[in-house]
Structures are given as structure tokens and as C-alpha cells.
Design an enzyme around this catalytic site. Structure first.
Site, PDB file in Angstrom:
ATOM      1  N   GLY A  14       0.776  -1.241   0.000  1.00 53.53           N
ATOM      2  CA  GLY A  14       0.000   0.000   0.000  1.00 53.53           C
ATOM      3  C   GLY A  14       0.803   1.285   0.000  1.00 53.53           C
ATOM      4  O   GLY A  14       0.217   2.370  -0.042  1.00 53.53           O
ATOM      5  N   GLY A  20       2.799   2.243  -2.373  1.00 56.15           N
ATOM      6  CA  GLY A  20       3.211   2.566  -3.739  1.00 56.15           C
ATOM      7  C   GLY A  20       2.341   3.618  -4.404  1.00 56.15           C
ATOM      8  O   GLY A  20       1.565   4.322  -3.745  1.00 56.15           O
ATOM      9  N   GLN A  21       2.468   3.683  -5.721  1.00 57.84           N
ATOM     10  CA  GLN A  21       1.772   4.730  -6.488  1.00 57.84           C
ATOM     11  C   GLN A  21       0.257   4.670  -6.312  1.00 57.84           C
ATOM     12  O   GLN A  21      -0.401   5.700  -6.207  1.00 57.84           O
ATOM     13  CB  GLN A  21       2.134   4.590  -7.975  1.00 57.84           C
ATOM     14  CG  GLN A  21       1.638   5.755  -8.821  1.00 57.84           C
ATOM     15  CD  GLN A  21       1.679   5.478 -10.319  1.00 57.84           C
ATOM     16  OE1 GLN A  21       2.080   4.410 -10.769  1.00 57.84           O
ATOM     17  NE2 GLN A  21       1.256   6.448 -11.098  1.00 57.84           N
ATOM     18  N   LEU A  22      -0.313   3.467  -6.278  1.00 55.57           N
ATOM     19  CA  LEU A  22      -1.772   3.342  -6.178  1.00 55.57           C
ATOM     20  C   LEU A  22      -2.256   3.288  -4.732  1.00 55.57           C
ATOM     21  O   LEU A  22      -3.321   3.810  -4.389  1.00 55.57           O
ATOM     22  CB  LEU A  22      -2.240   2.064  -6.903  1.00 55.57           C
ATOM     23  CG  LEU A  22      -2.612   2.209  -8.375  1.00 55.57           C
ATOM     24  CD1 LEU A  22      -1.525   2.857  -9.195  1.00 55.57           C
ATOM     25  CD2 LEU A  22      -2.997   0.864  -8.951  1.00 55.57           C
ATOM     26  N   ASP A  80       2.657  -2.788   4.039  1.00 56.93           N
ATOM     27  CA  ASP A  80       3.729  -2.820   3.039  1.00 56.93           C
ATOM     28  C   ASP A  80       4.974  -3.324   3.766  1.00 56.93           C
ATOM     29  O   ASP A  80       4.910  -3.627   4.973  1.00 56.93           O
ATOM     30  CB  ASP A  80       3.971  -1.411   2.445  1.00 56.93           C
ATOM     31  CG  ASP A  80       4.603  -1.465   1.045  1.00 56.93           C
ATOM     32  OD1 ASP A  80       5.681  -2.066   0.908  1.00 56.93           O
ATOM     33  OD2 ASP A  80       4.017  -0.912   0.103  1.00 56.93           O
ATOM     34  N   ILE A  81       6.108  -3.386   3.055  1.00 56.40           N
ATOM     35  CA  ILE A  81       7.349  -3.782   3.719  1.00 56.40           C
ATOM     36  C   ILE A  81       8.310  -2.609   3.856  1.00 56.40           C
ATOM     37  O   ILE A  81       9.428  -2.771   4.313  1.00 56.40           O
ATOM     38  CB  ILE A  81       8.063  -4.942   2.978  1.00 56.40           C
ATOM     39  CG1 ILE A  81       8.294  -4.573   1.507  1.00 56.40           C
ATOM     40  CG2 ILE A  81       7.277  -6.225   3.093  1.00 56.40           C
ATOM     41  CD1 ILE A  81       9.241  -5.516   0.783  1.00 56.40           C
ATOM     42  N   ASP A 108       4.760  -8.636   4.876  1.00 57.14           N
ATOM     43  CA  ASP A 108       5.407  -9.164   3.680  1.00 57.14           C
ATOM     44  C   ASP A 108       4.473 -10.243   3.113  1.00 57.14           C
ATOM     45  O   ASP A 108       4.207 -11.240   3.798  1.00 57.14           O
ATOM     46  CB  ASP A 108       6.766  -9.765   4.085  1.00 57.14           C
ATOM     47  CG  ASP A 108       7.541 -10.283   2.898  1.00 57.14           C
ATOM     48  OD1 ASP A 108       6.921 -10.545   1.840  1.00 57.14           O
ATOM     49  OD2 ASP A 108       8.767 -10.445   3.024  1.00 57.14           O
ATOM     50  N   TYR A 111       6.168 -10.023 -15.709  1.00 57.95           N
ATOM     51  CA  TYR A 111       5.070  -9.249 -15.116  1.00 57.95           C
ATOM     52  C   TYR A 111       3.739  -9.671 -15.745  1.00 57.95           C
ATOM     53  O   TYR A 111       2.773 -10.000 -15.045  1.00 57.95           O
ATOM     54  CB  TYR A 111       5.338  -7.762 -15.363  1.00 57.95           C
ATOM     55  CG  TYR A 111       4.280  -6.808 -14.872  1.00 57.95           C
ATOM     56  CD1 TYR A 111       3.943  -6.727 -13.530  1.00 57.95           C
ATOM     57  CD2 TYR A 111       3.622  -5.954 -15.773  1.00 57.95           C
ATOM     58  CE1 TYR A 111       2.987  -5.811 -13.088  1.00 57.95           C
ATOM     59  CE2 TYR A 111       2.682  -5.043 -15.333  1.00 57.95           C
ATOM     60  CZ  TYR A 111       2.365  -4.977 -13.994  1.00 57.95           C
ATOM     61  OH  TYR A 111       1.426  -4.080 -13.557  1.00 57.95           O
ATOM     62  N   ILE A 129      -0.943   4.283 -15.239  1.00 54.35           N
ATOM     63  CA  ILE A 129      -1.630   5.202 -14.329  1.00 54.35           C
ATOM     64  C   ILE A 129      -0.737   6.431 -14.096  1.00 54.35           C
ATOM     65  O   ILE A 129       0.441   6.294 -13.751  1.00 54.35           O
ATOM     66  CB  ILE A 129      -1.945   4.523 -12.977  1.00 54.35           C
ATOM     67  CG1 ILE A 129      -2.751   3.236 -13.205  1.00 54.35           C
ATOM     68  CG2 ILE A 129      -2.672   5.501 -12.053  1.00 54.35           C
ATOM     69  CD1 ILE A 129      -4.098   3.421 -13.864  1.00 54.35           C
TER      70      ILE A 129
HETATM   71  N1  LIG Z   1       0.966   1.962 -11.668  1.00 55.31           N
HETATM   72  C1  LIG Z   1       0.474   1.517 -12.813  1.00 55.31           C
HETATM   73  O1  LIG Z   1       0.559   2.191 -13.848  1.00 55.31           O
HETATM   74  C2  LIG Z   1      -0.220   0.180 -12.845  1.00 55.31           C
HETATM   75  C3  LIG Z   1      -0.825  -0.231 -14.041  1.00 55.31           C
HETATM   76  C4  LIG Z   1      -1.432  -1.470 -14.092  1.00 55.31           C
HETATM   77  C5  LIG Z   1      -1.486  -2.266 -12.963  1.00 55.31           C
HETATM   78  N2  LIG Z   1      -0.903  -1.836 -11.801  1.00 55.31           N
HETATM   79  C6  LIG Z   1      -0.923  -2.745 -10.652  1.00 55.31           C
HETATM   80  O2  LIG Z   1      -1.334  -2.052  -9.483  1.00 55.31           O
HETATM   81  C7  LIG Z   1      -0.628  -2.580  -8.352  1.00 55.31           C
HETATM   82  C8  LIG Z   1       0.031  -1.444  -7.608  1.00 55.31           C
HETATM   83  O3  LIG Z   1       0.905  -0.789  -8.489  1.00 55.31           O
HETATM   84  P1  LIG Z   1       1.781   0.457  -8.029  1.00 55.31           P
HETATM   85  O4  LIG Z   1       2.007   1.256  -9.251  1.00 55.31           O
HETATM   86  O5  LIG Z   1       1.207   1.058  -6.820  1.00 55.31           O
HETATM   87  O6  LIG Z   1       3.137  -0.299  -7.693  1.00 55.31           O
HETATM   88  P2  LIG Z   1       4.367   0.246  -6.776  1.00 55.31           P
HETATM   89  O7  LIG Z   1       5.586  -0.437  -7.280  1.00 55.31           O
HETATM   90  O8  LIG Z   1       4.335   1.715  -6.702  1.00 55.31           O
HETATM   91  O9  LIG Z   1       3.959  -0.344  -5.344  1.00 55.31           O
HETATM   92  C9  LIG Z   1       4.058  -1.721  -5.041  1.00 55.31           C
HETATM   93  C10 LIG Z   1       4.308  -1.852  -3.559  1.00 55.31           C
HETATM   94  O10 LIG Z   1       4.512  -3.235  -3.246  1.00 55.31           O
HETATM   95  C11 LIG Z   1       5.406  -3.289  -2.161  1.00 55.31           C
HETATM   96  N3  LIG Z   1       6.036  -4.603  -1.996  1.00 55.31           N
HETATM   97  C12 LIG Z   1       7.156  -5.076  -2.605  1.00 55.31           C
HETATM   98  N4  LIG Z   1       7.450  -6.296  -2.117  1.00 55.31           N
HETATM   99  C13 LIG Z   1       6.500  -6.593  -1.188  1.00 55.31           C
HETATM  100  C14 LIG Z   1       6.283  -7.708  -0.336  1.00 55.31           C
HETATM  101  N5  LIG Z   1       7.105  -8.759  -0.328  1.00 55.31           N
HETATM  102  N6  LIG Z   1       5.225  -7.667   0.510  1.00 55.31           N
HETATM  103  C15 LIG Z   1       4.397  -6.587   0.540  1.00 55.31           C
HETATM  104  N7  LIG Z   1       4.554  -5.512  -0.254  1.00 55.31           N
HETATM  105  C16 LIG Z   1       5.597  -5.522  -1.103  1.00 55.31           C
HETATM  106  C17 LIG Z   1       6.437  -2.208  -2.493  1.00 55.31           C
HETATM  107  O11 LIG Z   1       7.159  -1.813  -1.334  1.00 55.31           O
HETATM  108  C18 LIG Z   1       5.571  -1.101  -3.089  1.00 55.31           C
HETATM  109  O12 LIG Z   1       5.244  -0.126  -2.124  1.00 55.31           O
HETATM  110  C19 LIG Z   1       0.344  -3.621  -8.882  1.00 55.31           C
HETATM  111  O13 LIG Z   1      -0.195  -4.904  -8.704  1.00 55.31           O
HETATM  112  C20 LIG Z   1       0.444  -3.298 -10.353  1.00 55.31           C
HETATM  113  O14 LIG Z   1       0.701  -4.438 -11.112  1.00 55.31           O
HETATM  114  C21 LIG Z   1      -0.270  -0.630 -11.727  1.00 55.31           C
END
Ligand SMILES: NC(=O)c1ccc[n+]([C@@H]2O[C@H](COP(=O)([O-])OP(=O)(O)OC[C@H]3O[C@@H](n4cnc5c(N)ncnc54)[C@H](O)[C@@H]3O)[C@@H](O)[C@H]2O)c1
Length: 337
Positions: free
Chosen positions: A32, A34-36, A57-58, A75, A164, A194
Site C-alpha cells: 500500500g 506505492g503509487q496506487l 507494506d514492507i 510481507d 510481469y 496510471i
Molecule cells: N501503476 C500503474 O501504472 C499500474 C498499471 C497497471 C497495474 N498496476 C498494478 O497495481 C498494483 C500497484 O501498483 P503500483 O504502481 O502502486 O506499484 P508500486 O511499485 O508503486 O507499489 C508496489 C508496492 O509493493 C510493495 N512490496 C514489494 N514487495 C513486497 C512484499 N514482499 N510484501 C508486501 N509488499 C511488497 C512495495 O514496497 C511497493 O510499495 C500492482 O499490482 C500493479 O501491477 C499498476
């Protein structure tokens, strides 16, 4: 010892709290920070109450994130950590965002397999065991060079060439299998790139469409790692967050499938440059394609999301000009570039 009115007030507070808890789902978000996840947690807390959303998150969260509500280390590769959070917080909705994105996944395939595949197995099992509604986002990257690219419908051949993409097709299929086999309330949206202003991208192939704004303000120029005519579907972050709320709130009867494409617009770096030049006429772009070009060339150019629009009234609000305006407004106001 306590006055009658104090006891009555206490009982009323408990009663209100129980009513509140029943009226709203209790939600756990993985990955949680991350970007979304950050904007999603903010929105879900506004809708369902701060106390009903647990962010996990980790990584070490920022002070600001800690102030916004409960944060827990979890994790997803350690099933017990997530299990404990689900049980202790009586979670109803599990939103599984942890993943390694397309470009970073190609640089560390073993980790991408562990996190995106094994991590997802753990989450699916927990959703089954504790009867949670489960959301896992998929992506345009779940399609490949053999898929129709313009437009790409919900149902067509999916042979992605990135780990991926492979892991996301795996999540889509396994989620749907768990729905049919065990009744897990699995819901999945395939997102395009996004675009957000206040959270950083996590290493995807569409990240250029965020970096370009930072460089436009910092340097007045940007070297793009994709060719100028590379068309990809995109979406403004607020629409993305709204789509998650909409699909999670949709009554079962509206969902005629468990995985939906959602999109808002499609553009190329050339077209984005023209839209940016309306605000910054001197902005210059140059092109130096790298390994991400091959990934982009195998992805949809235009995403067909008519099923989402028909079945549960998906209706994005922001187009290309709206996106450019929002990016500049935010970055200039916060000097965040
Ligand atoms: N951002 C985009 O443009 C986009 C587009 C399509 C799909 N998505 C999907 O949305 C989801 C979120 O994307 P995002 O852009 O926020 O990604 P992000 O990389 O910004 O965030 C992912 C988060 O996962 C965490 N993480 C890593 N290893 C982990 C673990 N072992 N346990 C728990 N957390 C862990 C990271 O610390 C990070 O905060 C993903 O599944 C991605 O595939 C994103």
C-alpha cells in the site's frame, strides 16, 4: 463511581461504533505504500472511515502516511503476517497491490516470480479461508504481441512476453478459478498506465508519461525511452481509484465477468508533447528507445472497455488535456519536481 449520563454516553458511542462497523467493510491493502496504494487508502478512509482501512507494506512509511491511519508491516511472501492482520482486524475486503512492475520485473525475474506469483498464491488462499472479497489489479501488460492491439477486447489471446504479464495472467486465471471452484468473490481490473502527480511510479513501461512532466518543469526538455509514435492506453489516478471503489461496491448481479479492461485515453509521446507545449511552448522532446520499447510494442494501443462501461457503468472523467492540466497544477503548486 460513574454518573448515569456518562455510562449512557459510553453505551451510545459503542452502539454507534458497531453500527458504523457493520455499515462499512473493513479493508486491508497490501503493497500500500506505492503509487496506487497511498491515494487508494486516502479515498477508502474518506468513504468508509479511517479506522476501517489498514495499510500494509514492507517499506518504512512516511510520517504523513502514519498520520493518515493504521499502518502495519506485512510481507506477502510470509503468509502468517498477512493472516494475523486479516484475523485481528476482521477484514472483509482484501486489496492486493504488492507486485514488481514490468520494467523492474525484467531486471529481477526470480524476485518477480516470488512476489507476483507466490505472493498472489498466499493472498488467494487467505481470501478463500477468511471469505474476503478480493481485488487484484491486472494490466495492459497481460496481453502480448499475438493479441489484437487496437482495440484489445476483454477476451482474446493472451501470450505476454514479460514475467510481469505472465504473473498477471496467472493471477487473473487463478482468481477466476477460485471464484468458480470455491466461491471466492474475486474482482480484477486490467489497468492501463496510471498517471499521478503526488506519488511516484514503481518502474513500469508507461512511467515516461509521468517523468516527462517533472523534466518539463526542471529542464524544459525530456529524453524519452520510447519512440514518439508508441501508442499506449493511460488513465489519471483519480479515475483509477474510482474504478476500484466502483468494482468493489458493484453488486454481484452486475458482474458478468470477474476480470474487466478499464481505460480512459490512449496517446503517444508525440501527442503528449503537443499537449504539454500548450502550457510550455518551449518544451523539447528527444527519443532514445531502450529495452522498454520492446515491451511497449507488444502491449495494447487502445483498450476496449465497453463491458465495464455497460455492466457496472464505468465512466472515467479525465482526458489528455485534463490530465496535463492537473499534472502541472499540482507540480507547480507543490514545487514537487
Ligand atoms: N501503476 C500503474 O501504472 C499500474 C498499471 C497497471 C497495474 N498496476 C498494478 O497495481 C498494483 C500497484 O501498483 P503500483 O504502481 O502502486 O506499484 P508500486 O511499485 O508503486 O507499489 C508496489 C508496492 O509493493 C510493495 N512490496 C514489494 N514487495 C513486497 C512484499 N514482499 N510484501 C508486501 N509488499 C511488497 C512495495 O514496497 C511497493 O510499495 C500492482 O499490482 C500493479 O501491477 C499498476
Amino acid at each position: 463511581m460513574f454518573s448515569k449520563s456518562l455510562i449512557r454516553q459510553f453505551a451510545l458511542t459503542i452502539h454507534r461504533r458497531q453500527l458504523h462497523d457493520k455499515a462499512h467493510p473493513r479493508i486491508l491493502i497490501t503493497g500500500g505504500c506505492g503509487q496506487l496504494g497511498v491515494p487508494l487508502a486516502k479515498r477508502l478512509r474518506q468513504l468508509y472511515g479511517t479506522e476501517n482501512v489498514v495499510l500494509s507494506d514492507i517499506v518504512r512509511p512516511s510520517d504523513e502516511l502514519l498520520r493518515q491511519g493504521t499502518y502495519r508491516y506485512a510481507d506477502v511472501m510470509d503468509v502468517k503476517q498477512v493472516q494475523e492482520l486479516l484475523v485481528n482486524n476482521q477484514i472483509d475486503w482484501l486489496i492486493h497491490l504488492s507486485a514488481l512492475l514490468s520494467a523492474v520485473g525484467e531486471r529481477d525475474v526470480p524476485l518477480a516470480m516470488k512476489l507476483n506469483i507466490e505472493g498472489t498464491h498466499n493472498i488467494l488462499e487467505l481470501a478463500r479461508k477468511y471469505k474476503c472479497r478480493l481485488f487484484i489489479p491486472s494490466t495492459i501488460g497481460a496481453f502480448g504481441p499475438e493479441s489484437p492491439r487496437n482495440p484489445t477486447p476483454d477476451f482474446c489471446i493472451q501470450r505476454p512476453r514479460t514475467i510481469y504479464g505472465v504473473s498477471k495472467v496467472h493471477a487473473e486465471l487463478l482468481g477466476e478459478y477460485f471464484f468458480h471452484r470455491y466461491g471466492v468473490d474475486f474482482r480484477c481490473l486490467r489497468f492501463p498506465g496510471i498517471i499521478s502527480a503526488d506519488t511516484k511510479p514503481g518502474g513500469g513501461t508507461t512511467d515516461y508519461a509521468i517523468e516527462i512532466f517533472h523534466e518539463a518543469l526542471k529542464a524544459g526538455a525530456y529524453k524519452c525511452y520510447l519512440r514518439g509514435n508508441t501508442r499506449l492506453p493511460m488513465m489519471w489516478i483519480d479515475d483509477c481509484i474510482q474504478s476500484i471503489v466502483d468494482i468493489m461496491e458493484a453488486p454481484d448481479s452486475k458482474l458478468k465477468q470477474r476480470t474487466y479492461n478499464v481505460s480512459a485515453m490512449s496517446f503517444t509521446p508525440d501527442e503528449l508533447t503537443k499537449a504539454i507545449q500548450k502550457y510550455k511552448p518551449n518544451f523539447k522532446i528527444s527519443y532514445q528507445p531502450d529495452d522498454r520499447q520492446k515491451i511497449a510494442d507488444s502491449w495494447p494501443e487502445v483498450f476496449d472497455d465497453h463491458n465495464a462501461r455497460e455492466h457496472w457503468k464505468w465512466n472515467p472523467k479525465v482526458d489528455l488535456d485534463g490530465l496535463v492540466q492537473r499534472m502541472f497544477e499540482y507540480l507547480e503548486k507543490h514545487k514537487n519536481f
